[in-house]
Design an enzyme around this catalytic site. Sequence first.
Site, PDB file in Angstrom:
ATOM      1  N   GLU A  27       0.805  -1.221   0.000  1.00  0.00           N
ATOM      2  CA  GLU A  27       0.000   0.000   0.000  1.00  0.00           C
ATOM      3  C   GLU A  27       0.840   1.273   0.000  1.00  0.00           C
ATOM      4  O   GLU A  27       0.321   2.363  -0.261  1.00  0.00           O
ATOM      5  CB  GLU A  27      -0.922   0.005   1.223  1.00  0.00           C
ATOM      6  N   GLU A  84       6.152 -22.516   6.924  1.00  0.00           N
ATOM      7  CA  GLU A  84       6.587 -21.733   8.073  1.00  0.00           C
ATOM      8  C   GLU A  84       7.482 -22.525   9.022  1.00  0.00           C
ATOM      9  O   GLU A  84       8.046 -21.960   9.957  1.00  0.00           O
ATOM     10  CB  GLU A  84       5.384 -21.207   8.839  1.00  0.00           C
TER      11      GLU A  84
END
Length: 269
Positions: free
Chosen positions: A80, A111
């Site tokens: 953003e 992960e």
Amino acid sequence: MENKITEQPSHYDHLEQMSVAELLQHINDEDALVAEAVRCSIPQVQALVEAVEPRMKRGGRLFYVGAGTSGRLGVLDASELPPTFGVSPDWVVGIIAGGDEALRHAVEKAEDIAERGWQDLEVFQPTDDDSVIGIAASGTTPYVVGAITQARQHGLLTGCITSNPKTPLAAAADYPIETIVGPEFVTGSSRMKSGTAQKMVLNMISTSLMIRLGRVEGNRMVKMQLTNAKLVDRGTRMIQESLGLSYDEALQRLLEVGSVERILKDTTR
């Protein structure tokens, strides 16, 4: 690490027997606790921002590293910033375990590989001026802990955001941030309060850095990219208000010059 707060049982039970109104009210009651938990972490956030700022002024980059929800929030915040503040997309970079596919689909066991976090960072050829923030609600995710551990050993500045106290991730980071939001409404679902706290802290970090790095004037995003009609309209209204022009005159100037900042600076010379 034992007895993680993020894994403790919810304060609520028999959720399936609740009405929609009860579910929404209780979720909102829990969400109301998040802002205060984040407020308590402000000194930690401040210390991290003040450490990262001079490095970025020297040309350093900021990396977010996470897995699952945490990784997605890091990628979201980083993505953003270019349209909002007109910065290069390689200035703040979000890295998620499992790569871009993991933004939409769970990548099994991505992960759990401790060394992979640093390997994914190495692709960007990090330097001593770069900073890395690991994001993991549990504070134990191997991918994230491994990335922060190796980054610190290689001379990068390191921070983290976690929802448990005294975690391996916090111990590995130079500047840990702990937002202790308590047990989740649905036991262990850290996409809820923990994710909300992470989003709030990421907003605080990136926005304050962008302001400190000169990407805002007054309270306006004058360096924003004019990538859609909404942003063109916003830029037009900034120019209209600042220069006393009609909307059509301001729009014409903006379309001619292509930058709110350039127009406003030209008028102050």
